[in-house]
Scaffold this motif. Structure first.
Motif, short mmCIF file in Angstrom:
data_model
loop_
_atom_site.label_atom_id
_atom_site.label_comp_id
_atom_site.label_asym_id
_atom_site.label_seq_id
_atom_site.Cartn_x
_atom_site.Cartn_y
_atom_site.Cartn_z
N GLY A 68 0.81 -1.22 0.00
CA GLY A 68 0.00 0.00 0.00
C GLY A 68 0.84 1.26 0.00
O GLY A 68 2.03 1.27 -0.29
N GLU A 69 0.18 2.34 0.37
CA GLU A 69 0.77 3.68 0.37
C GLU A 69 0.97 4.13 1.80
O GLU A 69 0.00 4.29 2.55
N ILE A 70 2.22 4.36 2.21
CA ILE A 70 2.55 4.72 3.58
C ILE A 70 3.17 6.11 3.59
O ILE A 70 4.28 6.31 3.08
N VAL A 71 2.45 7.08 4.14
CA VAL A 71 2.98 8.43 4.29
C VAL A 71 3.99 8.40 5.44
O VAL A 71 3.64 8.06 6.57
N SER A 72 5.25 8.77 5.16
CA SER A 72 6.35 8.48 6.08
C SER A 72 7.06 9.75 6.54
O SER A 72 7.23 10.70 5.78
N PHE B 43 11.32 5.79 12.58
CA PHE B 43 10.33 5.85 11.50
C PHE B 43 8.92 5.98 12.08
O PHE B 43 8.55 5.28 13.02
N THR B 44 8.15 6.87 11.50
CA THR B 44 6.72 7.00 11.78
C THR B 44 5.98 7.05 10.45
O THR B 44 6.31 7.89 9.60
N GLY B 45 5.03 6.15 10.27
CA GLY B 45 4.31 6.10 8.99
C GLY B 45 2.83 5.85 9.17
O GLY B 45 2.40 5.27 10.17
N ARG B 46 2.04 6.28 8.20
CA ARG B 46 0.58 6.10 8.23
C ARG B 46 0.14 5.54 6.89
O ARG B 46 0.26 6.19 5.85
N ARG B 47 -0.32 4.29 6.92
CA ARG B 47 -0.77 3.65 5.68
C ARG B 47 -2.22 4.01 5.41
O ARG B 47 -3.09 3.79 6.25
N ILE B 48 -2.47 4.55 4.23
CA ILE B 48 -3.81 4.94 3.82
C ILE B 48 -4.50 3.70 3.26
O ILE B 48 -4.00 3.07 2.33
N HIS B 49 -5.66 3.34 3.82
CA HIS B 49 -6.40 2.19 3.33
C HIS B 49 -6.78 2.41 1.87
O HIS B 49 -7.01 3.54 1.43
N PHE B 50 -6.82 1.31 1.11
CA PHE B 50 -7.01 1.48 -0.33
C PHE B 50 -8.36 2.13 -0.67
O PHE B 50 -8.48 2.84 -1.66
N LEU B 51 -9.40 1.94 0.17
CA LEU B 51 -10.67 2.63 -0.09
C LEU B 51 -10.50 4.13 0.08
O LEU B 51 -10.98 4.93 -0.73
N ASN B 52 -9.79 4.53 1.14
CA ASN B 52 -9.55 5.96 1.36
C ASN B 52 -8.61 6.53 0.31
O ASN B 52 -8.64 7.73 0.02
N ARG B 53 -7.75 5.67 -0.24
CA ARG B 53 -6.85 6.14 -1.27
C ARG B 53 -7.59 6.36 -2.59
O ARG B 53 -7.31 7.30 -3.33
N LYS B 54 -8.57 5.49 -2.88
CA LYS B 54 -9.34 5.63 -4.11
C LYS B 54 -10.38 6.73 -4.00
O LYS B 54 -10.66 7.44 -4.96
N PHE B 55 -10.96 6.85 -2.81
CA PHE B 55 -12.01 7.86 -2.59
C PHE B 55 -11.55 8.75 -1.44
O PHE B 55 -11.77 8.44 -0.26
N ARG B 56 -10.87 9.84 -1.75
CA ARG B 56 -10.24 10.69 -0.75
C ARG B 56 -11.24 11.24 0.26
O ARG B 56 -10.91 11.49 1.41
N PHE B 57 -12.47 11.48 -0.16
CA PHE B 57 -13.45 12.08 0.73
C PHE B 57 -13.79 11.17 1.90
O PHE B 57 -14.29 11.61 2.94
N LEU B 58 -13.51 9.87 1.78
CA LEU B 58 -13.82 8.94 2.87
C LEU B 58 -12.95 9.18 4.09
O LEU B 58 -13.30 8.77 5.20
N ASN B 59 -11.80 9.84 3.92
CA ASN B 59 -10.90 10.11 5.05
C ASN B 59 -11.55 11.02 6.08
O ASN B 59 -11.08 11.09 7.22
N ASP B 60 -12.59 11.75 5.68
CA ASP B 60 -13.27 12.64 6.63
C ASP B 60 -14.35 11.92 7.43
O ASP B 60 -14.97 12.52 8.31
N ILE B 61 -14.59 10.65 7.11
CA ILE B 61 -15.60 9.87 7.82
C ILE B 61 -14.89 8.98 8.84
O ILE B 61 -13.94 8.28 8.52
N GLY B 62 -15.36 9.03 10.08
CA GLY B 62 -14.69 8.36 11.18
C GLY B 62 -14.44 6.88 10.94
O GLY B 62 -13.35 6.37 11.19
N PHE B 63 -15.45 6.17 10.45
CA PHE B 63 -15.31 4.72 10.25
C PHE B 63 -14.20 4.40 9.28
O PHE B 63 -13.35 3.55 9.52
#
Length: 473
Positions: free
Chosen positions: A211-215, A267-287
């Motif tokens: 996946g995609e890990i913001v590092s 190292f500190t990283g945050r992996r973005i789930h593939f659903l949130n990566r495909k649909f960026r607006f989902l990152n604003d939803i808590g679930f």
């Protein structure tokens, strides 16, 4: 049941239908007296209400006997009829031949395509009924199934491990193998490592997670394990995508410049789930936001363009050179104080030997001549050099205070030795002749001052020797 009637609706004609079917269409309101109809043998389309054979359908009368075939007048022009009506069927055809349409026109609609699921005919409906409706249960179900298939496909594509092969041009194979080894680790815990390109301009990081890990990576140099003397701290920010990250920009947070060597890595990283990566607006939803994963990791790595063996060789040579450079000023100071120590001892030995061998004060001239010739010039040169160096750093506020103190201490030691020799020559010449008591008194006075000066010199030699040993280790 003889099917010979055709119906024209919109831009299409349908049929053939039997009279019974035409009657049913009239009864359910699918067609009316103004609907255009045609049957085999007729030359033109005609309104249903004006067709003798079908008037009974709208007038509710018994069907008249079939009329002999005859030429009919031209169909009156109607304002709402399209210009591209299909021509009537040929008289010789037993069944209406398929109407050839332009490629842009839809083909005639078969009857079985306009049946309801229960088998009832639905020949003509208002155009609105044929349009797409988001509220249709079938449409909703289809959308749900489609989304499910897409989710499964994305999961398989983005979340499942596959054969990992890291290829980087311009990197030593030993470091490429290390990046590959970490990337292919099949462990639940997070792991990562870093390496430097051959040109020394690009850092690479590999991780064992997809996946995609913001590092955010903090690098801190290990003491005595870099090709530099200063502590260095570097901050690197970027993204590790599918096991590999490339970083060409570094933020220097401590130290004058980046130096190759071994570094501690936080190292500190945050992996973005593939659903949130495909649909960026989902990152604003808590679930969906909780689907993202945070990683922390600590390790160390050799950040050097060459081989590890080459680094160790260069590091040893560099450390030896640095030690020599660091030791040099302390070694110079030590050599000066050891010179003072030697001159003080020589002065003391010459005075005692001369004092014991002479009977008259004027015989001490030999000691004075020896001191002036052999000892005094060396002491004076050391004092003058120390005085000049002290003045050189005295006006510099950034100069190390220990250097100024050291030069002043050297000047003081030289002056004390010179004063000791001069004072004892004067004290000795005050006496015309010596007896044992007078000689013992002069010897005791000289030895007292000698011991005081020697203790100061010895203390400085001890401190300088300890500092040199500390640097060397």
């Amino acid at each position: 049941m003889n099917k010979e009637w055709f119906i024209f609706k919109g831009t299409h004609h349908l049929g053939p239908f039997s009279i019974e079917e035409m009657e049913e269409f009239v009864s359910v309101g699918e067609i009316n007296a103004q609907s255009l109809v045609w049957r085999e043998g007729a030359e033109k389309w005609e309104a249903l209400g004006k067709t003798r054979e079908l008037q009974f359908l709208v007038n509710k009368t018994a069907p008249p006997p079939p009329a002999p075939k005859a030429s009919l007048p031209d169909l009156p022009s109607l304002p709402d009829l399209p210009d591209d009506l299909p021509p009537p069927m040929p008289k010789t055809a037993k069944r209406p031949a398929p109407v050839e349409m332009d490629e842009d026109e839809p083909p005639p609609i078969p009857l079985d395509a306009i049946l309801n699921p229960d088998g009832k005919k639905r020949v003509f409906k208002k155009e609105e009924s044929d349009r797409f409706s988001i509220t249709d249960p079938k449409v909703i179900l289809g959308l749900i199934v489609s989304i499910f298939i897409l989710v499964v496909g994305w999961f398989y594509t983005n979340e499942q491990s596959s054969a990992i092969q890291i290829r980087i041009k311009g990197m030593m194979p030993v470091y490429l193998e290390k990046l590959q080894e970490v990337a292919t680790q099949k462990t639940p815990s997070f792991a990562m490592t870093m390496a430097l390109s051959l040109d020394g301009k690009t850092l690479y990081a590999s991780s064992n997670k997809e996946g995609e890990i913001v590092s955010i990576i903090k690098m801190q140099s290990l003491p005595k394990r870099t090709l530099g003397t200063d502590d260095v701290e570097i901050m690197v920010r970027g993204v590790i995508r599918n096991h590999l990250g490339e970083f060409s920009r570094m933020q220097l947070t401590k130290g004058p410049q980046f130096v190759p060597g071994e570094y501690n890595i936080d190292f500190t990283g945050r992996r973005i789930h593939f659903l949130n990566r495909k649909f960026r607006f989902l990152n604003d939803i808590g679930f969906f936001k909780k689907l993202n994963t945070t990683f922390t990791y600590h390790t160390s790595a050799l950040i050097y363009a060459g081989t590890p063996r080459e680094f160790e060789t260069k590091l040893a040579q560099y450390r030896e050179r640095i030690v020599e450079e660091k030791i040099k000023p302390f070694a110079d100071k030590l050599e000066r104080f050891q010179t003072f120590q030697s001159l003080l001892t020589k002065t003391m030995e010459n005075y005692i030997l001369t004092l014991e061998s002479v009977k008259r004060a004027k015989d001490m001239d030999g000691f004075e001549r020896g001191y002036v010739k052999e000892v005094s010039p060396i002491i004076q040169s050391l004092v003058v050099a120390a005085n000049e160096n002290s003045k050189k750093f005295e006006g510099d506020e950034e100069a190390p205070k220990n250097k100024i103190a050291s030069f002043k201490t050297q000047m003081m030691m030289g002056k004390q030795i010179g004063e000791l020799a001069s004072d004892m020559i004067v004290e000795t010449k005050k006496l015309n002749k010596f007896n044992s008591a007078e000689k013992n008194a002069l010897r005791a006075k000289f030895e007292g001052r000698y011991k005081n000066i020697k203790s100061q010199i010895d203390a400085n030699i001890t401190l300088l020797s300890a500092e040199i040993d500390k640097i060397g280790n």
